[in-house]
Motif scaffolding. Structure first.
Motif, PDB file in Angstrom:
ATOM      1  N   GLN B 117       0.830  -1.203   0.000  1.00  0.00           N
ATOM      2  CA  GLN B 117       0.000   0.000   0.000  1.00  0.00           C
ATOM      3  C   GLN B 117       0.867   1.257   0.000  1.00  0.00           C
ATOM      4  N   LEU B 118       1.962   1.185   0.780  1.00  0.00           N
ATOM      5  CA  LEU B 118       2.836   2.354   0.932  1.00  0.00           C
ATOM      6  C   LEU B 118       3.604   2.626  -0.354  1.00  0.00           C
ATOM      7  N   LEU B 119       4.042   1.549  -1.020  1.00  0.00           N
ATOM      8  CA  LEU B 119       4.874   1.717  -2.218  1.00  0.00           C
ATOM      9  C   LEU B 119       4.042   1.990  -3.461  1.00  0.00           C
ATOM     10  N   ASN B 120       2.930   1.259  -3.624  1.00  0.00           N
ATOM     11  CA  ASN B 120       2.141   1.415  -4.852  1.00  0.00           C
ATOM     12  C   ASN B 120       1.032   2.440  -4.709  1.00  0.00           C
ATOM     13  N   GLY B 121       0.676   2.768  -3.458  1.00  0.00           N
ATOM     14  CA  GLY B 121      -0.408   3.718  -3.259  1.00  0.00           C
ATOM     15  C   GLY B 121      -1.779   3.111  -3.451  1.00  0.00           C
ATOM     16  N   LYS B 122      -1.823   1.855  -3.904  1.00  0.00           N
ATOM     17  CA  LYS B 122      -3.130   1.200  -4.087  1.00  0.00           C
ATOM     18  C   LYS B 122      -3.438   0.359  -2.849  1.00  0.00           C
ATOM     19  N   GLU B 123      -4.727   0.224  -2.588  1.00  0.00           N
ATOM     20  CA  GLU B 123      -5.134  -0.599  -1.456  1.00  0.00           C
ATOM     21  C   GLU B 123      -5.713  -1.909  -1.959  1.00  0.00           C
ATOM     22  N   LEU B 124      -5.272  -2.994  -1.330  1.00  0.00           N
ATOM     23  CA  LEU B 124      -5.739  -4.301  -1.784  1.00  0.00           C
ATOM     24  C   LEU B 124      -7.172  -4.566  -1.324  1.00  0.00           C
ATOM     25  N   LEU B 125      -7.510  -4.053  -0.152  1.00  0.00           N
ATOM     26  CA  LEU B 125      -8.854  -4.266   0.393  1.00  0.00           C
ATOM     27  C   LEU B 125      -9.534  -2.916   0.547  1.00  0.00           C
ATOM     28  N   SER B 126     -10.870  -2.928   0.587  1.00  0.00           N
ATOM     29  CA  SER B 126     -11.583  -1.676   0.855  1.00  0.00           C
ATOM     30  C   SER B 126     -11.310  -1.285   2.317  1.00  0.00           C
ATOM     31  N   GLN B 127     -11.365   0.032   2.577  1.00  0.00           N
ATOM     32  CA  GLN B 127     -10.903   0.539   3.871  1.00  0.00           C
ATOM     33  C   GLN B 127     -11.671  -0.039   5.078  1.00  0.00           C
ATOM     34  N   PRO B 128     -13.026  -0.093   5.095  1.00  0.00           N
ATOM     35  CA  PRO B 128     -13.690  -0.629   6.287  1.00  0.00           C
ATOM     36  C   PRO B 128     -13.349  -2.098   6.530  1.00  0.00           C
ATOM     37  N   THR B 129     -13.279  -2.890   5.440  1.00  0.00           N
ATOM     38  CA  THR B 129     -12.927  -4.311   5.580  1.00  0.00           C
ATOM     39  C   THR B 129     -11.536  -4.439   6.192  1.00  0.00           C
ATOM     40  N   ALA B 130     -10.602  -3.649   5.668  1.00  0.00           N
ATOM     41  CA  ALA B 130      -9.221  -3.715   6.149  1.00  0.00           C
ATOM     42  C   ALA B 130      -9.169  -3.358   7.628  1.00  0.00           C
ATOM     43  N   ASP B 131      -9.939  -2.322   8.040  1.00  0.00           N
ATOM     44  CA  ASP B 131      -9.909  -1.889   9.431  1.00  0.00           C
ATOM     45  C   ASP B 131     -10.477  -2.961  10.355  1.00  0.00           C
ATOM     46  N   PHE B 132     -11.593  -3.595   9.916  1.00  0.00           N
ATOM     47  CA  PHE B 132     -12.180  -4.661  10.732  1.00  0.00           C
ATOM     48  C   PHE B 132     -11.192  -5.812  10.889  1.00  0.00           C
ATOM     49  N   LEU B 133     -10.592  -6.195   9.751  1.00  0.00           N
ATOM     50  CA  LEU B 133      -9.645  -7.305   9.731  1.00  0.00           C
ATOM     51  C   LEU B 133      -8.455  -6.997  10.634  1.00  0.00           C
ATOM     52  N   ASP B 134      -7.954  -5.757  10.537  1.00  0.00           N
ATOM     53  CA  ASP B 134      -6.824  -5.324  11.355  1.00  0.00           C
ATOM     54  C   ASP B 134      -7.150  -5.481  12.821  1.00  0.00           C
ATOM     55  N   PHE B 135      -8.287  -4.888  13.222  1.00  0.00           N
ATOM     56  CA  PHE B 135      -8.608  -4.849  14.648  1.00  0.00           C
ATOM     57  C   PHE B 135      -8.810  -6.251  15.198  1.00  0.00           C
ATOM     58  N   PHE B 136      -9.676  -7.044  14.531  1.00  0.00           N
ATOM     59  CA  PHE B 136      -9.964  -8.361  15.082  1.00  0.00           C
ATOM     60  C   PHE B 136      -8.745  -9.267  15.002  1.00  0.00           C
ATOM     61  N   GLY B 137      -7.979  -9.171  13.910  1.00  0.00           N
ATOM     62  CA  GLY B 137      -6.771  -9.980  13.792  1.00  0.00           C
ATOM     63  C   GLY B 137      -5.771  -9.660  14.891  1.00  0.00           C
ATOM     64  N   ASP B 138      -5.483  -8.375  15.079  1.00  0.00           N
ATOM     65  CA  ASP B 138      -4.513  -7.962  16.096  1.00  0.00           C
ATOM     66  C   ASP B 138      -4.962  -8.407  17.485  1.00  0.00           C
ATOM     67  N   GLN B 139      -6.249  -8.144  17.770  1.00  0.00           N
ATOM     68  CA  GLN B 139      -6.760  -8.433  19.111  1.00  0.00           C
ATOM     69  C   GLN B 139      -6.727  -9.932  19.397  1.00  0.00           C
ATOM     70  N   ILE B 140      -7.199 -10.729  18.431  1.00  0.00           N
ATOM     71  CA  ILE B 140      -7.264 -12.177  18.645  1.00  0.00           C
ATOM     72  C   ILE B 140      -5.854 -12.743  18.773  1.00  0.00           C
ATOM     73  N   LEU B 141      -4.911 -12.296  17.939  1.00  0.00           N
ATOM     74  CA  LEU B 141      -3.554 -12.829  18.027  1.00  0.00           C
ATOM     75  C   LEU B 141      -2.852 -12.390  19.307  1.00  0.00           C
ATOM     76  N   ALA B 142      -3.186 -11.176  19.787  1.00  0.00           N
ATOM     77  CA  ALA B 142      -2.624 -10.751  21.075  1.00  0.00           C
ATOM     78  C   ALA B 142      -3.100 -11.685  22.185  1.00  0.00           C
ATOM     79  N   TYR B 143      -4.400 -12.027  22.177  1.00  0.00           N
ATOM     80  CA  TYR B 143      -4.919 -12.949  23.193  1.00  0.00           C
ATOM     81  C   TYR B 143      -4.270 -14.322  23.058  1.00  0.00           C
ATOM     82  N   LEU B 144      -4.119 -14.801  21.819  1.00  0.00           N
ATOM     83  CA  LEU B 144      -3.527 -16.129  21.621  1.00  0.00           C
ATOM     84  C   LEU B 144      -2.074 -16.156  22.089  1.00  0.00           C
TER      85      LEU B 144
END
Lengths: 202, 202
Positions: B117-144
């Motif tokens: 995203q930083l190099l190409n400026g394009k986003e692979l996922l739409s922004q709300p999906t990416a944010d949901f994925l980020d939050f739940f992924g980070d939180q769940i992996l922190a708990y694990l």
């Protein structure tokens, strides 16, 4: 805004009573826009109210679960004098007991604060402080509870491979209760994070 | 409000062209307010940029720590054939290895997505999906990660009471690395929670 324009309208009416229709249209348009504004505020109120109730219910259930975990583990002494069937022979169970007590105290304090606020309408802490405390408290206790529950699981598993009695069953029950308390507090931490980052109190 | 005042000012100009100075002042005031608006947008951009960099750095360090935890635990075989000095004799160490692998894969995917995203400026996922994925992924992996690290600690402690060799030291190192990865992901989950609840992308 409405009041001043109303008075202007009344003044105009006093001056020229014949030109009524344009004013009526104006007032209608204004009332529609203000109705939309009121509706959005009411929606916001409802959301804030729902979040308050949700966090109260979640903290209440976390309190019940961690109290159960604490009581079950504290009563889990079936031998006496360093017997293998005493919970305090094992550091994992002592850790779980300590975290269950901490979680009970924290959730009891939070629930009583929230109930006090709900019944008296007064807030004990200023809103930003309370939100920070909520979020960090919930998050840290969620991590501590999952850590304590995870720590106690292998020891219990190991016991249950050999024997299955009231000691191992009580340990398993206490671990499960700690895990449910973790789930409730993890959800509560999400609500607190939402409240913390919005910081818009009506 | 500004517009109406402008039109009033223009009307005045039509009527009396001599009174120019007040209009100039008006325009200046307007440009000052628009400068303030631009400044607030620039501040917001800077904050968003800081958060992006912060989460990239945190995820990068989480990737390094979980990779180290995974490699150290996977190499922790010093006997062979079900010896007591093999990590895979114990379920706690197997669990830690599994979570370290999961965390490595997740953080590697996230870091590569963010770099792309930083190099190409394009986003692979739409922004709300990416944010949901980020939050739940980070939180769940922190708990694990905190769960896996906590689970492995009592077993290692127990070994180290008796003997202190390369096997116990490697286990302790792997647990520490998993704990550091947890810290990085827990901080990252906070940034993700902030981003998720604000949802204001310029």
């Amino acid at each position: 805004m409405e009041k001043t324009e109303d008075t202007i309208a009344t003044n105009k009416q006093v001056e020229t009573p014949a030109t009524a229709p344009p004013e009526v249209v104006d007032v209608e348009a204004q009332s529609t826009s203000s109705t939309a504004g009121v509706q959005s505020i009411v929606r916001k109120w409802k959301r804030v109210d729902l979040m308050k109730k949700g966090s109260l219910i979640l903290r209440g259930s976390a309190l019940i679960f961690s109290l159960l975990s604490f009581i079950i583990m504290a009563c889990n002494k079936h031998g006496g004098g360093g017997n293998w069937m005493d919970f305090d022979t094992y550091e994992e169970y002592r850790y779980l007991l300590a975290i269950a007590i901490l979680s009970t105290l924290y959730t009891a304090a939070q629930v009583s604060r929230q109930l006090h606020q709900l019944l008296n309408g007064k807030e004990l802490l200023s809103q930003p402080t309370a939100d920070f405390l909520d979020f960090f408290g919930d998050q840290i206790l969620a991590y501590l509870l999952i850590s304590a529950a995870s720590t106690a699981i292998p020891r219990t598993n190991q016991f249950r491979e050999g024997v299955d009695n009231i000691f191992t069953d009580s340990s398993a029950a206490s671990i499960s209760m700690a895990f449910f308390a973790f789930l409730a507090l993890a959800l509560c931490a999400m609500i607190s994070a939402y409240k913390l980052s919005h910081q818009s109190y009506i």
